[in-house]
Design a protein around this motif. Structure first.
Motif, mmCIF file in Angstrom:
data_model
loop_
_atom_site.group_PDB
_atom_site.id
_atom_site.type_symbol
_atom_site.label_atom_id
_atom_site.label_comp_id
_atom_site.label_asym_id
_atom_site.label_seq_id
_atom_site.Cartn_x
_atom_site.Cartn_y
_atom_site.Cartn_z
ATOM 1 N N GLN A 87 6.040 17.724 -5.711
ATOM 2 C CA GLN A 87 4.998 18.189 -6.617
ATOM 3 C C GLN A 87 3.678 17.479 -6.343
ATOM 4 O OE1 GLN A 87 6.716 17.576 -10.461
ATOM 5 N NE2 GLN A 87 7.104 15.422 -10.132
ATOM 6 N N SER A 88 2.593 18.169 -6.643
ATOM 7 C CA SER A 88 1.268 17.676 -6.287
ATOM 8 C C SER A 88 0.773 16.629 -7.267
ATOM 9 C CB SER A 88 0.282 18.840 -6.244
ATOM 10 O OG SER A 88 0.051 19.338 -7.557
ATOM 11 N N GLN A 89 -0.149 15.795 -6.791
ATOM 12 C CA GLN A 89 -0.755 14.786 -7.660
ATOM 13 C C GLN A 89 -1.464 15.422 -8.853
ATOM 14 O OE1 GLN A 89 -3.179 12.122 -5.362
ATOM 15 N NE2 GLN A 89 -1.567 11.703 -3.889
ATOM 16 N N PRO A 90 -2.289 16.469 -8.673
ATOM 17 C CA PRO A 90 -2.941 17.076 -9.842
ATOM 18 C C PRO A 90 -1.948 17.581 -10.891
ATOM 19 C CG PRO A 90 -4.011 17.801 -7.828
ATOM 20 C CD PRO A 90 -2.781 17.062 -7.410
ATOM 21 N N HIS A 134 4.210 7.506 -9.711
ATOM 22 C CA HIS A 134 3.856 8.485 -8.690
ATOM 23 C C HIS A 134 2.617 8.068 -7.902
ATOM 24 C CE1 HIS A 134 6.467 11.288 -10.939
ATOM 25 N NE2 HIS A 134 6.511 11.998 -9.820
ATOM 26 N N ALA A 135 1.854 7.099 -8.421
ATOM 27 C CA ALA A 135 0.532 6.802 -7.866
ATOM 28 C C ALA A 135 0.613 5.868 -6.653
ATOM 29 C CB ALA A 135 -0.334 6.146 -8.947
ATOM 30 N N PRO A 136 -0.298 6.024 -5.687
ATOM 31 C CA PRO A 136 -0.437 5.011 -4.634
ATOM 32 C C PRO A 136 -0.810 3.674 -5.255
ATOM 33 C CG PRO A 136 -1.696 6.999 -4.122
ATOM 34 C CD PRO A 136 -1.262 7.124 -5.532
ATOM 35 N N ASP A 137 -0.376 2.587 -4.634
ATOM 36 C CA ASP A 137 -0.603 1.270 -5.215
ATOM 37 C C ASP A 137 -2.080 0.982 -5.483
ATOM 38 O OD1 ASP A 137 2.068 0.853 -5.189
ATOM 39 O OD2 ASP A 137 2.088 -0.648 -3.595
ATOM 40 N N ASP A 197 0.820 -1.199 0.000
ATOM 41 C CA ASP A 197 0.000 0.000 0.000
ATOM 42 C C ASP A 197 0.855 1.251 0.000
ATOM 43 O OD1 ASP A 197 -2.468 0.987 -0.171
ATOM 44 O OD2 ASP A 197 -2.955 0.920 1.958
ATOM 45 N N ALA A 198 2.165 1.030 -0.100
ATOM 46 C CA ALA A 198 3.066 2.174 -0.033
ATOM 47 C C ALA A 198 2.910 3.042 -1.259
ATOM 48 C CB ALA A 198 4.504 1.673 0.065
ATOM 49 N N SER A 199 3.042 4.315 -1.059
ATOM 50 C CA SER A 199 2.991 5.275 -2.153
ATOM 51 C C SER A 199 4.336 5.937 -2.299
ATOM 52 C CB SER A 199 1.919 6.332 -1.880
ATOM 53 O OG SER A 199 2.083 7.403 -2.778
ATOM 54 N N PRO A 200 4.792 6.127 -3.521
ATOM 55 C CA PRO A 200 6.034 6.828 -3.726
ATOM 56 C C PRO A 200 5.904 8.326 -3.537
ATOM 57 C CG PRO A 200 5.092 6.244 -5.827
ATOM 58 C CD PRO A 200 4.212 5.639 -4.782
ATOM 59 N N ARG A 210 -0.274 -5.658 -7.257
ATOM 60 C CA ARG A 210 1.183 -5.618 -7.230
ATOM 61 C C ARG A 210 1.707 -4.224 -6.884
ATOM 62 N NH1 ARG A 210 2.775 -9.032 -12.708
ATOM 63 N NH2 ARG A 210 2.032 -11.061 -11.987
ATOM 64 N N SER A 211 2.870 -4.199 -6.242
ATOM 65 C CA SER A 211 3.580 -2.950 -5.985
ATOM 66 C C SER A 211 4.593 -2.724 -7.109
ATOM 67 C CB SER A 211 4.306 -3.024 -4.648
ATOM 68 O OG SER A 211 5.184 -1.930 -4.504
ATOM 69 N N LEU A 212 4.919 -1.457 -7.357
ATOM 70 C CA LEU A 212 5.918 -1.142 -8.386
ATOM 71 C C LEU A 212 7.336 -1.071 -7.825
ATOM 72 C CD1 LEU A 212 4.173 1.593 -10.562
ATOM 73 C CD2 LEU A 212 4.084 -0.897 -10.750
#
Length: 555
Positions: A16-19, A150-153, A7-10, A551-553
């Motif tokens: 920088q922001s997600q948008p 960049h996305a959460p899993d 569930d980890a997010s990079p 899966r995680s990246l």
């Protein structure tokens, strides 16, 4: 292959922001697709501008072939820029691809026509299309990988689905500009010179898109890997010379991307060409109907991307392929009935057939522009019907039989070129054409679709359904491909199957399908191409394609 669930997010690594990540990546891709699809929208006009040295049927197929030329080199662009992206980085690579795409598109608007410089015009056009294809081969993998990393899993399907909207949004933007220019300058001026404007104004879009993308930082997953010294020094070798990864590449290609590619180009581009060329709906009306359908259906890319985070990517993609294989034929028949009811009714009540010895019949395609299709009675008959866009069936006759055209209950003998020569043959063929036209008109075959008779709500509804198939197969595909491959060779590994499936199997679909129609005379025969491709993908994917959404990246 990417490692197991997490569930980890990079994103904690990034300022920088997600948008900003999503908007900057998506806007750049929208621009590139806008560039690429302008050509497809203007295929009929480009036929007249650049391929006027051959007969009309051949010219249109050549125009589609030049459209497909950009797709032919996309896998090579994937290899070149995929390697650079895995070695140098994601961000700078897709800045380069965007610049190549934008400049090539701008130059198309400045090219002289065939009437001005002869064969040099189509050669220059094809060269620019090849450059566009190379650039697009590097763009998609970079944008999809960048956003996914960049996305959460558990939101990767949602995040990358915005990238998936870019092809349809690019087409929509191109449609809007083409419709606007057509309305502003009028059809006659648009056909003469106005078609150049959408290509030329793209230079402004290029500047804006480059500026937006330059605000981005490098992907945190790639940056971390680079800091640890784990980047691949030979991504092509790792991706395609080792069976473990090559096997996944092949499964991704035949178990997902081939079907996705043909659905994309059948439901959007072939449908557009089918309306304009086979059903003879005028260009502006066709563009407006397609634009409305895209506007309605495009949000479903986001929905199916989001849904794939909940239920998985595989089954959504394979369901879309299966539905396409099962329903394309009835849907295109329904499209014919709604868009040109007079033509559809005439085809049912008064079908056309050509009675001839097949050994005397040529395929109505002339690669060198020298064949006038007047050396046999069969060629004379089929040449007229092909130019008129009339669907017909073939009836085998014994050798030595002079061909006949049957229109409902009427029989029209064809000119026998063995006994009519020179100026007399030319006059006889002209008179034969006039007789066939009169007979077709008498039983209800229209020259063009009557705008007042087009069932526009039904046409839009069918087009929306076709685009919804696209959203099912295309919305989750980026996340699926990213998750299939390890970080060090991800850009390279995912780009090649994507661009073979979309560039070769999908991009050549309009050309191949219309050549199949020209060979058989049946306007629906070209649909067997996507039907069979979708069926193969559904079967291969069902057996071999793994599910990847957990899966995680980081691996």
């Amino acid at each position: 292959m990417a490692t197991t669930t997490g569930d980890a997010s990079p994103l904690g690594h990034v300022k920088q922001s997600q948008p900003l990540i999503i908007i900057a990546s998506s806007l750049g891709a929208v621009f590139e697709w806008y560039d690429f699809y302008l050509y497809g929208l203007l295929a009929t006009i480009i036929t007249a501008q650049f391929f006027s040295g051959v007969n009309e049927t051949t010219g249109f197929i050549f125009a589609l072939a030049a459209f497909a030329a950009g797709f032919a080199v996309r896998p090579f662009g994937a290899l070149v820029f995929g390697r650079i992206g895995d070695v140098v980085g994601r961000k700078n690579t897709f800045l380069v691809t965007m610049a190549i795409m934008g400049l090539s598109t701008f130059l198309v608007g400045l090219l002289p026509s065939y009437a001005s410089v002869g064969v040099a015009a189509p050669i220059a056009l094809v060269v620019l299309r090849l450059l566009q294809g190379l650039a697009l081969g590097g763009e998609y993998g970079g944008a999809a990988t960048y956003v996914a990393e960049h996305a959460p899993d558990k939101k990767r399907g949602l995040f990358t689905s915005f990238i998936q909207t870019t092809a349809s949004l690019g087409l929509f933007a191109a449609l809007l500009i083409v419709i606007g220019v057509r309305t502003l300058v009028g059809e006659e001026a648009f056909a003469a010179w106005g078609w150049r404007i959408p290509f030329i104004v793209s230079i402004a879009l290029l500047a804006v898109s480059l500026w937006i993308r330059m605000q981005l930082e490098e992907s945190p997953v790639f940056q971390k890997m680079k800091e640890e010294g784990k980047t691949s020094k030979a991504p092509l070798t790792e991706a395609f010379a080792k069976w473990g990864n090559l096997k996944i590449v092949l499964i991704a290609l035949f178990g997902a991307v081939v079907g996705q590619g043909v659905v994309f180009y059948t439901s959007q581009f072939y449908a557009l060409f089918f309306l304009e060329k086979n059903l003879r709906v005028d260009g502006p009306t066709t563009n407006i109907l397609i634009a409305i359908a895209l506007l309605i259906a495009t949000p479903a890319f986001i929905f199916f991307g989001w849904l794939s985070d909940k239920v998985g990517r595989k089954w959504i993609i394979l369901t879309g392929c299966a539905l396409a294989a099962l329903t394309y034929m009835p849907l295109f028949h329904a499209l014919s009935k709604a868009a040109n009811p007079a033509l559809y009714a005439a085809q049912l009540s008064s079908p056309v057939s050509v009675v001839a010895n097949p050994d005397e019949c040529s395929v109505q395609f002339d690669p060198v522009g020298k064949n006038k299709f007047d050396s046999s009675s069969c060629d004379i008959a089929k040449s007229y019907l092909a130019k008129a866009g009339i669907s017909y069936t073939n009836v085998v006759a014994p050798a030595g039989t002079v061909a006949q055209i049957h229109i409902g209950g009427a029989t029209i003998p064809v000119v026998n070129p063995a006994i009519v020569t020179g100026a007399d043959r030319t006059a006889a063929i002209k008179a034969f054409g006039a007789e066939v036209k009169t007979a077709l008109t008498a039983v209800g075959y229209p020259e063009k679709a009557d705008p007042a008779q087009i069932n526009k709500p039904m046409v839009v509804a069918i087009l929306v359904l076709l685009v919804l198939y696209v959203t099912m197969v295309y919305g989750p595909i980026a996340a699926l491909l990213v998750e299939l491959f390890p970080t060090r060779i991800r850009y390279t590994s995912m780009s090649l199957p994507y661009h073979i499936g979309n560039g070769w199997f999908g991009g050549f679909l309009p050309t191949a399908a219309f050549a199949m129609v020209a060979a058989t005379g049946d306007i629906y025969y070209g649909l067997w191409y996507p039907i069979l491709a979708c069926a193969v993908t559904a079967l291969v994917g069902l057996v071999f394609l793994p599910e990847t959404f957990r899966r995680s990246l980081h691996g």
